[in-house]
Scaffold this active site. Structure first.
Site, PDB file in Angstrom:
ATOM      1  CD  GLU A   1     -20.624 -82.647 -29.712  1.00 35.96           C
ATOM      2  OE1 GLU A   1     -20.296 -83.504 -29.706  1.00 35.96           O
ATOM      3  OE2 GLU A   1     -19.932 -81.502 -30.043  1.00 35.96           O
ATOM      4  CG  LEU A   2     -24.958 -75.502 -32.886  1.00 34.73           C
ATOM      5  CD1 LEU A   2     -24.612 -74.587 -31.706  1.00 34.73           C
ATOM      6  CD2 LEU A   2     -24.472 -74.758 -34.094  1.00 34.73           C
TER       7      LEU A   2
END
Ligand SMILES: *[C@@H]1O[C@H](CO)[C@@H](O)[C@H](O)[C@H]1NC(C)=O
Ligand SMILES: *[C@@H]1O[C@H](CO)[C@@H](O)[C@H](O)[C@H]1NC(C)=O
Ligand SMILES: *[C@@H]1O[C@H](CO)[C@@H](O)[C@H](O)[C@H]1NC(C)=O
Ligand SMILES: *[C@@H]1O[C@H](CO)[C@@H](O)[C@H](O)[C@H]1NC(C)=O
Ligand SMILES: *[C@@H]1O[C@H](CO)[C@@H](O)[C@H](O)[C@H]1NC(C)=O
Ligand SMILES: *[C@@H]1O[C@H](CO)[C@@H](O)[C@H](O)[C@H]1NC(C)=O
Length: 607
Positions: free
Chosen positions: A492-493
């Site tokens: 996600e990051l």
């Protein structure tokens, strides 16, 4: 002429006293003369009867022809009665002089010379001080000249050759009965010769071939002569100073005020006008004149002369060139005085210069009012500064609620916020029960949480990328074991940072729920991200209130949530510029894709 004698009498009584001599005549007592003599023990000296210091009053030759006789008496220290002198070869009389060849310590005291004929008599006393040799310190560098040695002055121009003669050499020559006297020269207690041959003794005199500044100082000469088989001597000193040579310009000049200088004066007050003049050294021409004129008139010829006074003082001396300063004091300076011509003038034998002092009235500022305005302004600025620092979040939120752009109308995105966090951690509870609840229920944002919103069966990677790109903000809740435990969180990051850098319409916001360990975060990517991205800290119970700093900061970072109408594109521009700027900063974060892949491995292995 007679003033000399009045000075002589000073405090001494005018009384006419009877001498100890058996003579019945009264004698005028002139008291003690100021011409005291001082001598070093063992040196020759002489006392001249001070009555003959002014030959127009007492002329030795004429008094002798008028039948006067000169007698000497001595009044030893502490004695009340004068005693006649026993003359000898050591103590002898020569015209108006009493010679001591040489002086002994016991000779110290007062000597009285009395001039008398049958009908008139006058007397005066003169003091002799004999300094013991063992009281005199003359050695090495701490060389000190005995005060008993008489000092004269000599002036020698720089670069000029000149000759010093030992004072009173003629007197020694008269007394010497075997040949001419000999002279020994000293400077700084060093006996001749001195260093180089620039200064040479020629016979008895000292020749300066070329005068330089370093040759200034005290020169001491000792004269030896023979008399009655004895060698007798006495010492003199000469203070030699250098001056500028005669060929440099000698006209006086005004150093201050300069031609263009304007003096600021205040009407109604006492005004001091300064003038500084330079008077070059001129040998034997001592005229130095410095004065003020007002409208061409001398001060004493002015009708209002009582308002003016001036003083002259010496401020500087440089090889004989004198700088004098004159101050003109004007009482109660009037506005009308501004138009008067104040001139300072200097003059010597060679020239004259005059200069007008330019005057200008001081512009008075109402200082009290000015001070008040300044003070109030400063106070206001200070208060605003404080208010801004304390309430900047509130101010920003209010500003946004009025002028902020509602991006939801322009980007075609489905979610306001995507929350990324590490599963099975303390943060998970925070995300699900606090962050999500407040964002969705209280602040009315649309929130995407992968585990909740993803449909079962899709590819995790594709779906994550899709969700992230459909969100406006990515909230990354940091965790102590971020990189190496949750590959989902890491994915996600990375998706968020990539999207932020490439497309620029997603912003990543870091949230720190707990205090992280010191060497945290382990991922280089995250470490850099933390430096460039906004980080909002959760401060425990303190942050639970919706009015707390945590939520306010978060709201500032989140898209504008507003019921009112959408603002126009001009505000949109400014927001775009902002995100563009951030994009360029964040691009640099993700360029090193090599490292990223390496770290990705770590999380893959972990999972
Ligand atoms: C003293 O008097 C003599 C003779 O009267 C005269 O020749 C001499 O010039 C005088 N000296 C002085 C210094 O006046
Ligand atoms: C003594 O001297 C005075 C002048 O000082 C003179 O007038 C007077 O005649 C002299 N007296 C005698 C006796 O020579
Ligand atoms: C002069 O006398 C002193 C002491 O008597 C002596 O030291 C010095 O050398 C003498 N000077 C000359 C030039 O004879
Ligand atoms: C002066 O010096 C010369 C030579 O040094 C010497 O012959 C003479 O006696 C000296 N004279 C005195 C008075 O000391
Ligand atoms: C010599 O004269 C100068 C100037 O006149 C003075 O400043 C200095 O103190 C004098 N030196 C001595 C040792 O008297
Ligand atoms: C005052 O000085 C100026 C030069 O500054 C000069 O032109 C003027 O003539 C002087 N006035 C008088 C009265 O000397």
């Amino acid at each position: 002429m007679f003033s000399f004698f009045w000075v002589l009498m000073g405090g001494a009584s005018l009384a006419v006293s009877q001498t100890s001599d058996q003579s019945e005549s009264w004698c005028y007592d002139w008291g003690e003369s100021s011409e005291a003599v001082s001598v070093l023990e063992g040196e020759v000296c002489w006392l001249s009867c001070p009555l003959f210091s002014h030959p127009s009053v007492y002329n030795y030759t004429s008094t002798q022809s008028a039948g006067h006789a000169l007698f000497w008496y001595r009044l030893p220290h502490g004695h009340a009665l004068e005693e006649p002198l026993l003359l000898s070869s050591r103590l002898s009389k020569d015209r108006e002089r009493l010679w001591l060849q040489p002086a002994e310590v016991m000779d110290g005291g007062n000597y009285i010379c009395m001039l008398r004929n049958k009908s008139s008599c006058s007397k005066i006393s003169i003091r002799l001080t004999v300094t013991r040799r063992d009281n005199v310190v003359v050695h090495g560098d701490r060389c000190q000249l005995p005060v008993a040695v008489a000092t004269t002055k000599a002036i020698i121009p720089l670069q000029v050759s000149d000759t010093l003669e030992c004072p009173d050499l003629q007197e020694a020559a008269k007394m010497s009965d075997v040949g001419p006297p000999n002279v020994t020269w000293y400077q700084r207690c060093r006996r001749y010769p001195f260093g180089n041959s620039d200064r040479q003794q020629q016979g008895t005199s000292l020749r300066f071939h070329t005068m330089v500044a370093s040759y200034q100082g005290l020169y001491v000469c000792t004269i030896n002569y023979s008399r009655n088989g004895r060698t007798l001597s006495f010492t003199r000193s000469i203070n030699v100073t250098a001056v500028y040579p005669p060929w440099v310009p000698k006209e006086p000049s005004i150093l201050f005020p300069a031609l263009e200088h304007v003096s600021i004066v205040r009407a109604g007050s006492e005004v001091r006008l300064l003038c500084r003049g330079l008077f070059p050294f001129i040998l034997r021409k001592p005229l130095k004149d410095m004065w003020w004129t007002v409208d061409g008139k001398m001060l004493e010829h002015l009708t209002d002369h009582h308002r003016f006074s001036h003083t002259v003082s010496e401020v500087h001396e440089d090889f004989g060139d004198l700088t004098l300063e004159s101050v003109l004091l004007v009482q109660d300076f009037l506005s009308a005085d501004l138009s008067r011509e104040f001139n300072c003038s200097v003059r010597n034998d060679r020239g004259f210069e005059t200069r007008r002092v330019q005057l200008q009235e001081e512009v008075l500022l109402p200082s009290v009012e000015l001070g008040c305005i300044l003070g109030v302004t400063l106070l206001l600025m200070f208060s605003l500064f404080i208010i801004y620092h304390v309430f900047w979040l509130e101010i920003l939120l209010i500003y946004r609620s009025w002028f902020g752009t509602d991006e939801t109308h322009t980007d075609h995105k489905d979610y306001d916020v995507y929350i990324s966090y590490v599963r099975n951690s303390e943060e998970e509870n925070f995300v699900l029960f606090t962050l999500r609840r407040v964002l969705e229920n209280e602040l009315r944002y649309s929130v995407c949480i992968f585990d909740r919103d993803s449909l079962p069966g899709g590819t995790i990677t594709d779906e994550t990328l899709s969700f992230v790109s459909r969100s406006r903000r990515l909230l990354v809740v940091l965790s102590g074991d971020y990189g190496c435990r949750g590959s989902q969180a890491l994915l996600e990051l990375q998706a968020g940072i990539d999207s932020m850098a490439r497309v620029g319409n997603l912003r990543v916001i870091l949230i720190q729920y707990r205090q992280t360990p010191r060497n945290w975060p382990p991922l280089r990517e995250l470490r850099r991200a933390r430096l460039a991205l906004v980080l909002i800290r959760w401060k425990g119970a303190e942050s639970e209130q919706l009015t707390s700093r945590f939520w306010k900061r978060l709201r500032v970072e989140l898209p504008v949530r507003r019921g009112g109408a959408m603002r126009k594109a001009d505000q949109l521009d400014s927001e775009n510029q902002l995100s563009l700027k951030e994009t360029s900063e964040q691009k640099s974060l993700v360029t090193t894709s090599g490292e990223r892949e390496h770290e990705h491995e770590c999380s893959l292995i972990q999972s």
